[in-house]
Design a protein around this motif. Sequence first.
Motif, PDB file in Angstrom:
ATOM      1  N   MET A   1       1.065  17.597 -33.710  1.00  0.00           N
ATOM      2  CA  MET A   1       1.849  17.936 -32.370  1.00  0.00           C
ATOM      3  C   MET A   1       2.549  19.208 -32.741  1.00  0.00           C
ATOM      4  O   MET A   1       3.317  19.316 -33.805  1.00  0.00           O
ATOM      5  CB  MET A   1       2.740  16.791 -32.120  1.00  0.00           C
ATOM      6  N   ILE A   2       2.408  20.106 -31.705  1.00  0.00           N
ATOM      7  CA  ILE A   2       3.242  21.397 -31.656  1.00  0.00           C
ATOM      8  C   ILE A   2       4.068  21.597 -30.540  1.00  0.00           C
ATOM      9  O   ILE A   2       3.703  21.294 -29.530  1.00  0.00           O
ATOM     10  CB  ILE A   2       2.126  22.341 -31.728  1.00  0.00           C
ATOM     11  N   ASP A   3       5.274  21.734 -30.789  1.00  0.00           N
ATOM     12  CA  ASP A   3       6.467  22.198 -29.710  1.00  0.00           C
ATOM     13  C   ASP A   3       6.479  23.448 -29.304  1.00  0.00           C
ATOM     14  O   ASP A   3       6.496  24.430 -30.365  1.00  0.00           O
ATOM     15  CB  ASP A   3       7.731  21.281 -30.318  1.00  0.00           C
ATOM     16  N   TYR A   4       6.762  23.896 -28.175  1.00  0.00           N
ATOM     17  CA  TYR A   4       6.824  25.267 -27.644  1.00  0.00           C
ATOM     18  C   TYR A   4       7.911  25.324 -27.023  1.00  0.00           C
ATOM     19  O   TYR A   4       8.587  24.687 -26.198  1.00  0.00           O
ATOM     20  CB  TYR A   4       5.538  25.576 -26.807  1.00  0.00           C
ATOM     21  N   GLU A   5       8.585  26.641 -27.074  1.00  0.00           N
ATOM     22  CA  GLU A   5       9.660  27.181 -26.457  1.00  0.00           C
ATOM     23  C   GLU A   5       9.302  28.417 -25.821  1.00  0.00           C
ATOM     24  O   GLU A   5       9.045  29.332 -26.631  1.00  0.00           O
ATOM     25  CB  GLU A   5      10.812  27.142 -27.176  1.00  0.00           C
ATOM     26  N   LYS A   6       9.149  28.968 -24.777  1.00  0.00           N
ATOM     27  CA  LYS A   6       8.840  29.932 -23.755  1.00  0.00           C
ATOM     28  C   LYS A   6       7.716  30.681 -24.351  1.00  0.00           C
ATOM     29  O   LYS A   6       7.623  31.722 -24.875  1.00  0.00           O
ATOM     30  CB  LYS A   6      10.118  30.846 -23.846  1.00  0.00           C
ATOM     31  N   GLY A   7       6.739  29.785 -24.879  1.00  0.00           N
ATOM     32  CA  GLY A   7       5.424  30.303 -25.132  1.00  0.00           C
ATOM     33  C   GLY A   7       5.275  30.679 -26.922  1.00  0.00           C
ATOM     34  O   GLY A   7       4.207  30.841 -27.195  1.00  0.00           O
ATOM     35  N   ASP A   8       6.218  30.146 -27.501  1.00  0.00           N
ATOM     36  CA  ASP A   8       6.386  30.289 -29.282  1.00  0.00           C
ATOM     37  C   ASP A   8       6.278  29.112 -29.539  1.00  0.00           C
ATOM     38  O   ASP A   8       7.073  28.086 -29.335  1.00  0.00           O
ATOM     39  CB  ASP A   8       7.716  30.958 -29.377  1.00  0.00           C
ATOM     40  N   PRO A   9       5.495  28.793 -30.530  1.00  0.00           N
ATOM     41  CA  PRO A   9       5.712  27.503 -31.246  1.00  0.00           C
ATOM     42  C   PRO A   9       6.870  27.521 -32.232  1.00  0.00           C
ATOM     43  O   PRO A   9       7.285  28.442 -32.821  1.00  0.00           O
ATOM     44  CB  PRO A   9       4.458  27.448 -32.329  1.00  0.00           C
ATOM     45  N   VAL A  10       7.514  26.188 -32.027  1.00  0.00           N
ATOM     46  CA  VAL A  10       8.770  26.121 -32.690  1.00  0.00           C
ATOM     47  C   VAL A  10       9.061  25.015 -33.726  1.00  0.00           C
ATOM     48  O   VAL A  10      10.043  24.873 -34.583  1.00  0.00           O
ATOM     49  CB  VAL A  10      10.028  25.918 -31.892  1.00  0.00           C
ATOM     50  N   ALA A  11       7.974  23.952 -33.546  1.00  0.00           N
ATOM     51  CA  ALA A  11       8.071  22.646 -34.453  1.00  0.00           C
ATOM     52  C   ALA A  11       6.846  22.353 -34.602  1.00  0.00           C
ATOM     53  O   ALA A  11       5.817  22.355 -33.848  1.00  0.00           O
ATOM     54  CB  ALA A  11       8.951  21.744 -33.725  1.00  0.00           C
ATOM     55  N   LEU A  12       6.576  21.548 -35.759  1.00  0.00           N
ATOM     56  CA  LEU A  12       5.268  20.957 -35.833  1.00  0.00           C
ATOM     57  C   LEU A  12       5.257  19.715 -36.493  1.00  0.00           C
ATOM     58  O   LEU A  12       6.207  19.335 -37.541  1.00  0.00           O
ATOM     59  CB  LEU A  12       4.511  21.820 -37.176  1.00  0.00           C
ATOM     60  N   ASN A  13       4.755  18.551 -35.655  1.00  0.00           N
ATOM     61  CA  ASN A  13       4.911  17.202 -36.035  1.00  0.00           C
ATOM     62  C   ASN A  13       6.485  17.075 -35.898  1.00  0.00           C
ATOM     63  O   ASN A  13       7.107  16.026 -36.829  1.00  0.00           O
ATOM     64  CB  ASN A  13       4.385  16.921 -37.210  1.00  0.00           C
ATOM     65  N   GLY A  14       7.256  17.432 -34.941  1.00  0.00           N
ATOM     66  CA  GLY A  14       8.773  17.222 -34.741  1.00  0.00           C
ATOM     67  C   GLY A  14       9.565  17.874 -35.709  1.00  0.00           C
ATOM     68  O   GLY A  14      10.798  17.789 -35.522  1.00  0.00           O
ATOM     69  N   LYS A  15       9.157  18.652 -36.573  1.00  0.00           N
ATOM     70  CA  LYS A  15       9.716  19.491 -37.618  1.00  0.00           C
ATOM     71  C   LYS A  15       9.920  20.703 -37.242  1.00  0.00           C
ATOM     72  O   LYS A  15       8.858  21.497 -37.179  1.00  0.00           O
ATOM     73  CB  LYS A  15       9.355  19.266 -39.006  1.00  0.00           C
ATOM     74  N   GLU A  16      11.405  21.263 -36.944  1.00  0.00           N
ATOM     75  CA  GLU A  16      11.366  22.605 -36.727  1.00  0.00           C
ATOM     76  C   GLU A  16      11.081  23.636 -38.051  1.00  0.00           C
ATOM     77  O   GLU A  16      11.442  23.232 -39.102  1.00  0.00           O
ATOM     78  CB  GLU A  16      12.764  23.131 -36.325  1.00  0.00           C
ATOM     79  N   MET A  17      10.461  24.671 -37.785  1.00  0.00           N
ATOM     80  CA  MET A  17       9.930  25.770 -38.624  1.00  0.00           C
ATOM     81  C   MET A  17      10.184  27.009 -38.367  1.00  0.00           C
ATOM     82  O   MET A  17      10.182  27.315 -37.121  1.00  0.00           O
ATOM     83  CB  MET A  17       8.717  25.214 -39.229  1.00  0.00           C
ATOM     84  N   SER A  18      10.271  27.917 -39.303  1.00  0.00           N
ATOM     85  CA  SER A  18      10.325  29.299 -38.879  1.00  0.00           C
ATOM     86  C   SER A  18       8.886  29.787 -38.605  1.00  0.00           C
ATOM     87  O   SER A  18       7.789  29.120 -38.916  1.00  0.00           O
ATOM     88  CB  SER A  18      10.761  29.960 -40.439  1.00  0.00           C
ATOM     89  N   PRO A  19       8.826  30.969 -38.010  1.00  0.00           N
ATOM     90  CA  PRO A  19       7.459  31.321 -37.428  1.00  0.00           C
ATOM     91  C   PRO A  19       6.340  31.343 -38.753  1.00  0.00           C
ATOM     92  O   PRO A  19       5.368  30.876 -38.532  1.00  0.00           O
ATOM     93  CB  PRO A  19       7.741  32.681 -36.893  1.00  0.00           C
ATOM     94  N   ALA A  20       7.049  31.991 -39.551  1.00  0.00           N
ATOM     95  CA  ALA A  20       5.806  32.073 -40.720  1.00  0.00           C
ATOM     96  C   ALA A  20       5.479  30.783 -41.417  1.00  0.00           C
ATOM     97  O   ALA A  20       4.357  30.742 -41.992  1.00  0.00           O
ATOM     98  CB  ALA A  20       6.553  33.072 -42.016  1.00  0.00           C
ATOM     99  N   ALA A  21       6.534  30.033 -41.642  1.00  0.00           N
ATOM    100  CA  ALA A  21       6.269  28.631 -42.228  1.00  0.00           C
ATOM    101  C   ALA A  21       5.621  27.858 -41.315  1.00  0.00           C
ATOM    102  O   ALA A  21       4.515  27.163 -41.880  1.00  0.00           O
ATOM    103  CB  ALA A  21       7.736  28.098 -42.524  1.00  0.00           C
ATOM    104  N   LEU A  22       5.733  27.902 -40.248  1.00  0.00           N
ATOM    105  CA  LEU A  22       4.969  27.053 -39.376  1.00  0.00           C
ATOM    106  C   LEU A  22       3.319  27.285 -39.228  1.00  0.00           C
ATOM    107  O   LEU A  22       2.375  26.557 -39.416  1.00  0.00           O
ATOM    108  CB  LEU A  22       5.272  27.123 -37.874  1.00  0.00           C
ATOM    109  N   LEU A  23       3.102  28.814 -39.336  1.00  0.00           N
ATOM    110  CA  LEU A  23       1.775  29.302 -39.303  1.00  0.00           C
ATOM    111  C   LEU A  23       0.978  29.084 -40.637  1.00  0.00           C
ATOM    112  O   LEU A  23      -0.068  28.667 -40.747  1.00  0.00           O
ATOM    113  CB  LEU A  23       1.843  30.767 -39.111  1.00  0.00           C
ATOM    114  N   ALA A  24       1.959  29.113 -41.944  1.00  0.00           N
ATOM    115  CA  ALA A  24       1.371  29.008 -43.124  1.00  0.00           C
ATOM    116  C   ALA A  24       0.786  27.341 -43.036  1.00  0.00           C
ATOM    117  O   ALA A  24      -0.279  27.151 -43.887  1.00  0.00           O
ATOM    118  CB  ALA A  24       2.406  29.263 -44.072  1.00  0.00           C
TER     119      ALA A  24
END
Length: 398
Positions: free
Chosen positions: A221-244
């Motif tokens: 599950m991926i959460d978005y805010e104004k077109g940007d992904p901000v969390a993966l499986n409910g865990k907030e992550m920085s842009p680089a960490a989420l993409l990695a």
Amino acid sequence: MSTIQKVVLAYSGGLDTSVILKWIKNTYGCEVVTFTADLGQDEDLSGVEKRALETGAAKAYVEDQREEFARDFIFPMLRAGAVYEGRYLLGTSIARPLIAKRLVEIALAEGCQAIAHGATGKGNDQVRFELTAAALAPGLRCIAPWREWDMKSRTDLVNYARENNIPVTVTKAKPYSCDGNLLHLSFEGGELEDPWEEGGPYTYSMTVPPEEAPAEPQIVMIDYEKGDPVALNGKEMSPAALLAELNRIGGKHGIGRMDMVENRFVGMKSRGVYETPGGTILHAAHRDLESLCMDREVMHLRDSLIPRYAEMVYYGFWFSPEREVLQALMDKAQERVSGTVRLKLYKGGVYPLGRKSPNSLYNADLATFEEDSVYDQRDAAGFIRLQSLRIRGSKRIG
């Protein structure tokens, strides 16, 4: 050449840029400062500074730019839904303006008269580097050795390296020109120069073959805010960490492999193999969420501009006024794109399963196939008749 006393070189530590470092010193008789960017290319950069200094650099910069890369370059491009020629997610293209911007900053800080790069005279990267420099510091010169020296092949470079005691890393087993970063890994050259020939075993390394991926799907599950992904499986992550993390997950499931022949900006066709696991997942999730909360006409207008935006990135016009204007439109279109997407990852495929948004435009009362009290189906007859006026007047038979 006498007007150039110091140059900053985009330096990877590989064969090409190591030879270029030595060649610039020998040819221009000037100091060379090197810059190496950690863009998430999954390489050990601990020895790059030492290698640059041993090869003759006066100073070596090695910097972690992963967060800036993801936040200020990859994510704006993903918000725009950019895809070049319907397939390429622009992994190499989007990295070049960031590297060139930092080259310019270092050049100005170090009192350099020029920047230098290892892009060939046949490729797109020379344009991307030099257009960025022209936009940010038009007084700087650009040195592109592949357009100046008399070496014609990688064999020539290997010979030059051996003559100048530069370690050689290229092998016959892996003859590719590769570019890796947080968004993708690309391969060109070798057997890939024949568009009919299947890529060899070393042309993929971020992803497993889909047939060897796990037999069980994985749900994310991926959460978005104004077109940007901000969390993966409910865990907030920085842009680089989420993409990695999505690269790791997607790679495990064989997601994001692509083999294509593309049209370079300079006018020729080239064949490349790309791996973009995390970017492929994010692109699919983003498009799916947009379907729920983006107005139809806004979406269609935005979609009509995606090819133009993608061309700007691919051609090297990231710092152009037209890209900045178009980015403003793309970002305005993303103001409602917030919510969550649930996806299934399975053997190379990304399958959206569900989506929800506080800005949802979906009206179950209108969309239902069951009885409703909000839509009078008889209204559709007049709507169709009005839509058909133009057609009825131009397509008569007999």
